[in-house]
Scaffold this motif. Sequence first.
Motif, mmCIF file in Angstrom:
data_model
loop_
_atom_site.group_PDB
_atom_site.id
_atom_site.type_symbol
_atom_site.label_atom_id
_atom_site.label_comp_id
_atom_site.label_asym_id
_atom_site.label_seq_id
_atom_site.Cartn_x
_atom_site.Cartn_y
_atom_site.Cartn_z
ATOM 1 N N ILE A 137 0.951 -1.312 0.065
ATOM 2 C CA ILE A 137 -0.017 -0.056 -0.074
ATOM 3 C C ILE A 137 0.763 1.318 -0.162
ATOM 4 O O ILE A 137 1.699 1.337 0.958
ATOM 5 C CB ILE A 137 -0.854 -0.105 1.241
ATOM 6 C CG1 ILE A 137 -1.960 -1.023 1.091
ATOM 7 C CG2 ILE A 137 -1.637 1.369 1.430
ATOM 8 C CD1 ILE A 137 -2.795 -1.259 2.340
ATOM 9 N N LEU A 138 0.506 1.934 -0.896
ATOM 10 C CA LEU A 138 1.316 3.385 -1.092
ATOM 11 C C LEU A 138 0.510 4.432 -0.727
ATOM 12 O O LEU A 138 -0.398 4.760 -1.250
ATOM 13 C CB LEU A 138 1.790 3.480 -2.468
ATOM 14 C CG LEU A 138 2.496 5.019 -2.891
ATOM 15 C CD1 LEU A 138 3.808 5.309 -2.039
ATOM 16 C CD2 LEU A 138 2.957 5.094 -4.421
ATOM 17 N N ASP A 139 1.042 4.932 0.629
ATOM 18 C CA ASP A 139 -0.110 5.968 1.175
ATOM 19 C C ASP A 139 0.835 7.123 2.038
ATOM 20 O O ASP A 139 0.854 7.283 2.957
ATOM 21 C CB ASP A 139 -0.917 5.365 2.258
ATOM 22 C CG ASP A 139 -2.041 5.960 2.784
ATOM 23 O OD1 ASP A 139 -2.255 7.121 2.143
ATOM 24 O OD2 ASP A 139 -2.663 5.757 3.819
ATOM 25 N N PRO A 140 1.248 8.059 1.198
ATOM 26 C CA PRO A 140 2.103 9.120 1.659
ATOM 27 C C PRO A 140 1.307 10.257 2.315
ATOM 28 O O PRO A 140 1.863 11.125 3.209
ATOM 29 C CB PRO A 140 2.697 9.789 0.430
ATOM 30 C CG PRO A 140 1.719 9.394 -0.767
ATOM 31 C CD PRO A 140 1.284 8.356 -0.509
ATOM 32 N N THR A 141 -0.060 10.012 2.412
ATOM 33 C CA THR A 141 -0.856 11.326 2.770
ATOM 34 C C THR A 141 -1.678 10.811 4.049
ATOM 35 O O THR A 141 -2.473 11.483 4.728
ATOM 36 C CB THR A 141 -1.634 11.942 2.094
ATOM 37 O OG1 THR A 141 -2.615 11.052 1.192
ATOM 38 C CG2 THR A 141 -0.827 12.773 0.918
ATOM 39 N N GLY A 142 -1.716 9.354 4.163
ATOM 40 C CA GLY A 142 -2.535 8.828 5.420
ATOM 41 C C GLY A 142 -3.805 8.729 5.320
ATOM 42 O O GLY A 142 -4.783 8.417 6.133
#
Length: 200
Positions: A137-142
């Motif tokens: 899961i790529l989730d840089p902003t939460g």
Amino acid sequence: MNTAKPLAVCVFCSSSGTIDRRYVDLAAEAGAELARRGHSLVSGGAKVSCMGAVARAARAGGARTVGVIPEALVSVEIADEDSDELVVTGDMRERKGEMDRRSDAFLILPGGIGTLEELFEVWTARVLAMHRKPIVILDPTGVYEPLRELMRGLTDQGFARAGIWDAIGWSASVPEAFDLLERSQPRIGFSPEDYAEAEL
């Protein structure tokens, strides 16, 4: 220079036209990194929003792209006719099966209920040892942080085994996400005891 084995990376992401532009840009960054590392793309076969952005960026970097889209969504999501291969399926279940069959790894970007459905299907199959394909899961902003907390709560209460966390990676950056996808994956096993009914 990347020395990892080339992967067919399936990217699950949004087709929404109402999301913040930064998520479309994130999809484009992921597509460019995928191509830079010598991988190919399997996508949802649409040319709108994040789906279109990841495919265009991957092709611009020289990657082969395969789009898989249900017939009912060809006009709604606007099929990506520029795909190196565009597969039109009869329904959503056939779409997911075809994407799964053609993929070596799964990258999940921020998305809606369709993305969540895709995530949980491949995550569950990985936990049940039905495949060993990496999932990140790529989730840089939460965006997915509430989901992460939900899954922690389910694990704490015994609804999910602790091993679910061995089956998936979480990342806040595109390069790290691909590093995780390229790593060899732990073997996940289970026994009948894992599914025995709790004593009453």
